[in-house]
Design a protein around this motif. Structure first.
Motif, PDB file in Angstrom:
ATOM      1  N   ARG A  64       4.524 -24.483   1.985  1.00 51.00           N
ATOM      2  CA  ARG A  64       5.536 -23.845   2.842  1.00 51.00           C
ATOM      3  C   ARG A  64       6.283 -24.871   3.677  1.00 51.00           C
ATOM      4  O   ARG A  64       7.442 -24.667   4.034  1.00 51.00           O
ATOM      5  N   HIS A  75      15.501 -21.653  -1.365  1.00 50.13           N
ATOM      6  CA  HIS A  75      14.761 -20.896  -0.355  1.00 50.13           C
ATOM      7  C   HIS A  75      15.799 -20.291   0.589  1.00 50.13           C
ATOM      8  O   HIS A  75      16.317 -20.976   1.463  1.00 50.13           O
ATOM      9  N   ASN A  81      14.302 -19.318   6.406  1.00 53.08           N
ATOM     10  CA  ASN A  81      14.627 -20.610   5.793  1.00 53.08           C
ATOM     11  C   ASN A  81      15.954 -21.145   6.308  1.00 53.08           C
ATOM     12  O   ASN A  81      16.082 -22.337   6.607  1.00 53.08           O
TER      13      ASN A  81
END
Length: 261
Positions: free
Chosen positions: A38, A228, A233
């Protein structure tokens, strides 16, 4: 220029110290794989900000100061972008045609290999700057080294993130980034042996490195960020992108303070 043992030892030792900043990405060893997955897109965003900031705030202005002609520097930056375009075509061609012993394609993305190439050129330039400054004065050499270390740390962290995004494991990302950083030592040795040639080559190497950074950030890394696309994001990557640019601006100010003393 006083070519004493202390000059050689100081320049080579300082350049190796700069190479060791590539190990700043070792924090990835102690982060859980899922959490690291992540975090990586945000490290890529940091790399984009630092690369573009370095190109537009540091490398291009330095090249203009040395060259004196803005148009010549801009043409050389474009030449650098063209050069990295050709290099990426070759990397992608090899990637598409490379088949391992099991008949499967290699899983390392071109973004990782391009990042290593661009960083190698930039590190070589840093080595020339370190070697040249030690030839002028050891005190200037050490302040130049401190200034380079300051801007290398955020860049190396972003580079490791880009290499992991490109398919390398954290261990290989840090290791290959370190190997790439050793071109700092090569640049310093080149300068100590061929000082006049090294100094004159900066007029071309600085904008070529800038062109490479702009090309890699714009064509490889920014498209990767668009993979993303959630609101989280968008906000997070935009902030970190801006922080990368801010890091480079603040570090340029620090460099001016160090080098003016």
């Amino acid at each position: 220029m006083n070519l004493t043992f202390e000059t050689y030892a100081g320049a080579i030792g300082a350049s190796f110290l700069v190479s060791l900043t590539s190990m700043s990405g070792m924090f990835a060893f102690w982060i859980e794989p899922e959490r690291l997955k992540r975090i990586i897109p945000y490290l890529v965003a940091l790399a984009v900000g630092v690369l573009l900031g370095d190109a537009f705030i540091h490398l291009i202005p330095d090249a203009v100061a040395r060259q004196g002609s803005i148009s010549t520097v801009c043409l050389t930056v474009l030449l650098g972008m063209l050069l990295f375009f050709v290099l990426e075509k070759l990397v992608r061609w090899r990637h598409d045609h490379h088949v391992d012993v099991l008949g499967q394609q290699h899983d390392i993305r071109p973004i990782a290999k391009m990042n290593l190439m661009g960083d190698a050129v930039h590190n070589f330039v840093d080595g020339i700057l370190i070697g040249g400054s030690f030839l002028v004065d050891p005190v200037l050499g050490f302040t130049t080294t401190l200034a380079i270390i300051a801007h290398e740390i955020p860049q190396e962290i972003g580079d490791v993130g880009a290499l992991m995004y490109g398919g390398y494991s954290p261990e290989k990302a840090v290791l290959y980034n370190f190997y790439c950083s050793l071109t700092v030592v090569a640049g310093a040795v080149f300068t100590l042996l061929f000082s006049q040639l090294a100094e004159s080559s900066l007029v071309f190497l600085l904008p070529i490195a800038a062109g490479g950074f702009i090309y890699i950030a714009a064509t490889d890394m920014i498209p990767a960020l668009h993979e993303h696309s959630t609101i989280a994001n968008l906000v997070g990557q935009t902030i970190i992108f801006g922080l990368g640019i801010g890091f480079m601006q603040s570090i340029i100010m620090l460099e001016h303070t160090l080098l003016s003393q």
